[in-house]
Motif scaffolding. Structure first.
Motif, PDB file in Angstrom:
ATOM      1  N   VAL A 188       1.040  -1.546  -0.139  1.00 23.63           N
ATOM      2  CA  VAL A 188      -0.249  -0.039   0.098  1.00 23.63           C
ATOM      3  C   VAL A 188       0.985   0.988  -0.264  1.00 23.63           C
ATOM      4  CG1 VAL A 188      -1.772   1.212   1.568  1.00 23.63           C
ATOM      5  CG2 VAL A 188      -1.831  -0.894   1.180  1.00 23.63           C
ATOM      6  N   THR A 189       1.563   1.150   0.693  1.00 28.26           N
ATOM      7  CA  THR A 189       3.471   2.840   1.245  1.00 28.26           C
ATOM      8  C   THR A 189       3.290   2.800  -0.676  1.00 28.26           C
ATOM      9  OG1 THR A 189       3.293   1.743   3.305  1.00 28.26           O
ATOM     10  CG2 THR A 189       5.070   2.773   2.247  1.00 28.26           C
ATOM     11  N   TRP A 190       4.329   1.741  -1.345  1.00 24.95           N
ATOM     12  CA  TRP A 190       4.907   1.814  -2.337  1.00 24.95           C
ATOM     13  C   TRP A 190       3.692   1.939  -3.537  1.00 24.95           C
ATOM     14  CZ3 TRP A 190       3.293  -0.287  -7.008  1.00 24.95           C
ATOM     15  CH2 TRP A 190       4.314  -0.550  -7.883  1.00 24.95           C
ATOM     16  N   ARG A 195       1.962   6.108  -6.982  1.00 27.35           N
ATOM     17  CA  ARG A 195       0.849   7.238  -7.789  1.00 27.35           C
ATOM     18  C   ARG A 195       1.072   8.623  -7.704  1.00 27.35           C
ATOM     19  NH1 ARG A 195      -5.092   5.987  -6.009  1.00 27.35           N
ATOM     20  NH2 ARG A 195      -4.191   7.981  -4.187  1.00 27.35           N
ATOM     21  N   ASN A 196       1.526   8.932  -6.599  1.00 24.84           N
ATOM     22  CA  ASN A 196       1.704  10.579  -6.149  1.00 24.84           C
ATOM     23  C   ASN A 196       3.540  11.192  -6.670  1.00 24.84           C
ATOM     24  OD1 ASN A 196      -0.957  11.584  -5.032  1.00 24.84           O
ATOM     25  ND2 ASN A 196      -0.262   9.420  -3.988  1.00 24.84           N
ATOM     26  N   ASP A 197       4.237   9.665  -7.276  1.00 22.89           N
ATOM     27  CA  ASP A 197       5.477  10.673  -7.604  1.00 22.89           C
ATOM     28  C   ASP A 197       5.899  11.433  -6.335  1.00 22.89           C
ATOM     29  OD1 ASP A 197       7.920  10.135  -8.990  1.00 22.89           O
ATOM     30  OD2 ASP A 197       7.300  12.495  -9.962  1.00 22.89           O
ATOM     31  N   TYR A 198       6.310  10.863  -5.105  1.00 21.59           N
ATOM     32  CA  TYR A 198       6.989  10.682  -3.729  1.00 21.59           C
ATOM     33  C   TYR A 198       8.191  10.796  -4.195  1.00 21.59           C
ATOM     34  CZ  TYR A 198       1.981  10.781  -1.541  1.00 21.59           C
ATOM     35  OH  TYR A 198       0.960  11.557  -0.707  1.00 21.59           O
ATOM     36  N   PRO A 199       9.431  11.994  -3.442  1.00 22.30           N
ATOM     37  CA  PRO A 199      10.273  11.314  -3.358  1.00 22.30           C
ATOM     38  C   PRO A 199      11.296   9.652  -3.004  1.00 22.30           C
ATOM     39  CG  PRO A 199      10.194  13.122  -2.248  1.00 22.30           C
ATOM     40  CD  PRO A 199       8.536  11.766  -2.487  1.00 22.30           C
ATOM     41  N   ARG A 200      12.480   9.801  -3.849  1.00 21.76           N
ATOM     42  CA  ARG A 200      12.692   8.370  -3.081  1.00 21.76           C
ATOM     43  C   ARG A 200      14.679   8.818  -3.369  1.00 21.76           C
ATOM     44  NH1 ARG A 200      11.950   5.479  -9.662  1.00 21.76           N
ATOM     45  NH2 ARG A 200      13.127   4.105  -7.848  1.00 21.76           N
ATOM     46  N   MET A 201      15.106   7.883  -2.149  1.00 22.98           N
ATOM     47  CA  MET A 201      16.279   8.425  -1.617  1.00 22.98           C
ATOM     48  C   MET A 201      17.392   7.966  -2.831  1.00 22.98           C
ATOM     49  SD  MET A 201      15.560   9.409   1.442  1.00 22.98           S
ATOM     50  CE  MET A 201      17.212   9.152   2.350  1.00 22.98           C
ATOM     51  N   PRO A 202      18.313   8.402  -2.244  1.00 25.64           N
ATOM     52  CA  PRO A 202      19.763   7.830  -3.356  1.00 25.64           C
ATOM     53  C   PRO A 202      19.966   6.455  -3.034  1.00 25.64           C
ATOM     54  CG  PRO A 202      20.541   9.910  -2.734  1.00 25.64           C
ATOM     55  CD  PRO A 202      18.993  10.118  -1.768  1.00 25.64           C
ATOM     56  N   LYS A 203      20.125   5.862  -4.598  1.00 28.64           N
ATOM     57  CA  LYS A 203      20.721   3.905  -3.106  1.00 28.64           C
ATOM     58  C   LYS A 203      21.804   4.140  -3.001  1.00 28.64           C
ATOM     59  CE  LYS A 203      20.681  -0.594  -5.456  1.00 28.64           C
ATOM     60  NZ  LYS A 203      20.054  -1.667  -6.761  1.00 28.64           N
ATOM     61  N   ALA A 204      21.825   3.490  -1.793  1.00 28.95           N
ATOM     62  CA  ALA A 204      22.866   3.060  -0.748  1.00 28.95           C
ATOM     63  C   ALA A 204      23.733   1.935  -1.775  1.00 28.95           C
ATOM     64  CB  ALA A 204      22.833   2.621   0.500  1.00 28.95           C
ATOM     65  N   THR A 205      25.156   2.502  -1.087  1.00 30.16           N
ATOM     66  CA  THR A 205      26.261   2.107  -2.170  1.00 30.16           C
ATOM     67  C   THR A 205      26.437  -0.204  -0.611  1.00 30.16           C
ATOM     68  OG1 THR A 205      28.093   2.653  -0.457  1.00 30.16           O
ATOM     69  CG2 THR A 205      27.694   3.654  -2.534  1.00 30.16           C
ATOM     70  N   LEU A 206      26.730  -1.144  -0.992  1.00 29.59           N
ATOM     71  CA  LEU A 206      26.821  -1.579  -0.574  1.00 29.59           C
ATOM     72  C   LEU A 206      27.578  -1.646   0.490  1.00 29.59           C
ATOM     73  CD1 LEU A 206      26.827  -5.172  -0.206  1.00 29.59           C
ATOM     74  CD2 LEU A 206      28.493  -5.022  -1.643  1.00 29.59           C
ATOM     75  N   ARG A 207      28.656  -0.642   0.935  1.00 27.44           N
ATOM     76  CA  ARG A 207      29.156  -0.383   1.549  1.00 27.44           C
ATOM     77  C   ARG A 207      28.573   0.520   2.256  1.00 27.44           C
ATOM     78  NH1 ARG A 207      35.620   2.983   1.423  1.00 27.44           N
ATOM     79  NH2 ARG A 207      35.544   2.653   4.245  1.00 27.44           N
ATOM     80  N   GLU A 208      28.190   1.366   2.420  1.00 30.79           N
ATOM     81  CA  GLU A 208      27.018   2.115   3.439  1.00 30.79           C
ATOM     82  C   GLU A 208      26.387   1.219   3.684  1.00 30.79           C
ATOM     83  OE1 GLU A 208      26.903   6.417   1.130  1.00 30.79           O
ATOM     84  OE2 GLU A 208      25.583   4.805   0.264  1.00 30.79           O
ATOM     85  N   GLN A 209      25.645  -0.427   2.772  1.00 31.42           N
ATOM     86  CA  GLN A 209      24.505  -1.215   3.345  1.00 31.42           C
ATOM     87  C   GLN A 209      25.316  -2.104   4.934  1.00 31.42           C
ATOM     88  OE1 GLN A 209      23.680  -3.287  -0.283  1.00 31.42           O
ATOM     89  NE2 GLN A 209      22.048  -1.492  -0.446  1.00 31.42           N
ATOM     90  N   VAL A 210      26.823  -2.423   4.298  1.00 35.65           N
ATOM     91  CA  VAL A 210      26.786  -3.183   5.299  1.00 35.65           C
ATOM     92  C   VAL A 210      27.197  -2.482   6.209  1.00 35.65           C
ATOM     93  CG1 VAL A 210      29.166  -4.725   6.027  1.00 35.65           C
ATOM     94  CG2 VAL A 210      28.491  -4.896   3.515  1.00 35.65           C
ATOM     95  N   TYR A 211      27.959  -1.167   6.427  1.00 35.52           N
ATOM     96  CA  TYR A 211      27.870  -0.810   8.036  1.00 35.52           C
ATOM     97  C   TYR A 211      27.089   0.157   8.674  1.00 35.52           C
ATOM     98  CZ  TYR A 211      29.190   3.465  10.802  1.00 35.52           C
ATOM     99  OH  TYR A 211      29.072   4.666  11.639  1.00 35.52           O
TER     100      TYR A 211
END
Length: 427
Positions: A188-190, A195-211
């Motif tokens: 539902v959130t997605w 539908r309303n074109d809400y903001p998206r975050m920059p994709k995190a790098t693998l290093r950021e995800q691991v941290y």
């Protein structure tokens, strides 16, 4: 007639604004002393014997663990981790909010703690990144309700204690429904965000995800510790609650170091206050259950239902209607402690699995948390977002409809709840 008098007196006292715990106690005592010949000694004995239950000890321990985790920075690290995974999708921060609520629910066992911990961080962040305030309120209000479904849930412990059902089996039964509800709320959130074109975050790098994972891993390990320990036979649910409290104290004070030793007494006092309030409700609910049994009310209701040839489908529909109506005037713990001793004998006579009934009751109370006039989650998000209850009620409607669809699935597809306990040989 006895049932009409008892419930009439109970609701009359509740309408005066009296707390439910006191309303329960007064209605039961008034009926016992004026309309029955039950010896006063048996009332006192029932009070003590009703609380003399090893499973009840899990409640204050889980509450204490939740208090430590709420104050110790665990929620913030989980939000960072989930955002690094899903932030780049449509409605990424909203999806991260759903995932963070599910994870925090799995270590706190409380809906209130989940909404406060995740909402106080996530809702301002959503507004800052350009999301409408109503969107954030809808996501957190409904996702926070996962706190009483995803194990270890305090409300599941209450049901287990009230009906003498295996708490371990109930915990396992809550896992698949909890994941399914989280996925439905995320969908539902997605959809709304896309539908309303809400903001998206920059994709995190693998290093950021691991941290981010390394930062949150201490909190995530608590899920493995509690559920793995119970399933592995290392400790009982009550012992798991004690382990969770000690572990939460250790990571918040000595690992994350966001809670000073000088602040620990305050946390202990808050946990003791919440525990005593809940145990007082349980005490009065024990008396209520005793009165129901003494007056043969559940047995007479069961005989009436069987006489009318109500099938399981009809019975479950009636249960949902009753519980959804009760959600308008009572909080989850009160609903469970009042209704479980009544519905449990009826359900078992009709062949409904007690574990399935428990999950069904929890989902109903989840819905009650997300709509007025008593919807506690709405009042908490209202205070965080500085919005009126009427506006929040409209904001949560899309997610609330998804929860009602989920309630229908849980009601009539019992395998969703029972599959995992069956596989693990717990039922």
């Amino acid at each position: 007639m006895s049932a009409a008098l008892i419930f009439g007196l109970l609701f009359a006292l509740m309408l005066t604004g009296m707390p439910i715990s006191i309303s329960l106690g007064l209605s039961v005592l008034t009926f016992l002393f004026t309309m029955t010949d039950v010896p006063i000694e048996s009332v006192g004995l029932k009070l003590f014997s009703g609380l003399d239950n090893f499973g009840i000890m899990a409640i204050p321990f889980f509450i204490l663990a939740g208090q430590f985790l709420t104050r110790g920075g665990v929620a913030r690290r989980m939000i960072t981790f989930t955002t690094s995974l899903v932030g780049h999708f449509h409605g990424g921060l909203g999806l991260a909010g759903v995932a963070a609520c599910a994870m925090f629910a799995a270590i706190s066992g409380s809906s209130v703690a989940t909404v406060v911990a995740i909402g106080s961080i996530m809702m301002p962040a959503m507004v800052e990144h350009g999301y409408p305030r109503r969107f954030g309120v809808g996501v957190i209000s409904t996702s926070g309700a996962l706190g009483i479904l995803v194990p270890p849930s305090i409300i599941l412990v209450l049901y287990g204690v009230s009906t003498n059902t295996s708490i371990g089996a109930l915990f396992m039964a809550g896992i698949v429904p909890g994941i399914l509800l989280a996925l439905m709320l995320a969908t539902v959130t997605w959809f709304i965000a896309r539908r309303n074109d809400y903001p998206r975050m920059p994709k995190a790098t693998l290093r950021e995800q691991v941290y981010a994972f390394r930062e949150s891993v201490w909190g995530l390990l608590l899920i493995v510790l509690v559920l793995g320990g119970i399933y592995g036979g290392i400790f009982t649910p009550t012992e798991a609650a004690a382990v969770a409290a000690v572990y939460a104290f250790f990571i918040t004070v000595f690992v994350y170091k966001e809670l000073k030793l000088s602040e620990v007494p305050k946390v202990l006092l808050q946990a003791a206050s919440m525990s005593s309030m809940l145990l007082y409700i349980i005490t009065n609910a024990v008396l209520f259950s005793f009165l129901m049994t003494h007056e043969q009310i559940p047995q007479e209701m069961a005989a009436w239902i069987i006489d009318k040839n109500f099938g399981v489908w009809t019975f479950l529909l009636v249960v949902n209607v009753i519980l959804l109506a009760a959600g308008n005037v009572m909080d989850p713990s009160s609903i469970l402690l009042i209704m479980a001793p009544i519905l449990y004998p009826l359900a078992t006579k009709l062949g409904v699995n007690p574990v399935h009934l428990g999950v069904l009751m929890i989902v109903n109370t989840e819905v009650g948390l997300c709509h007025p006039p008593v919807g506690l989650n709405l009042y908490i998000t209202s205070s965080i977002a500085k919005m009126g209850i009427s506006e929040i009620t409209v904001a949560v409607l899309p997610w609330l409809l998804a929860m009602l669809v989920f309630l229908g699935l849980i009601t009539y597809v019992p395998e969703i709840s029972l599959w995992l306990p069956h596989v693990l040989g717990m039922i």
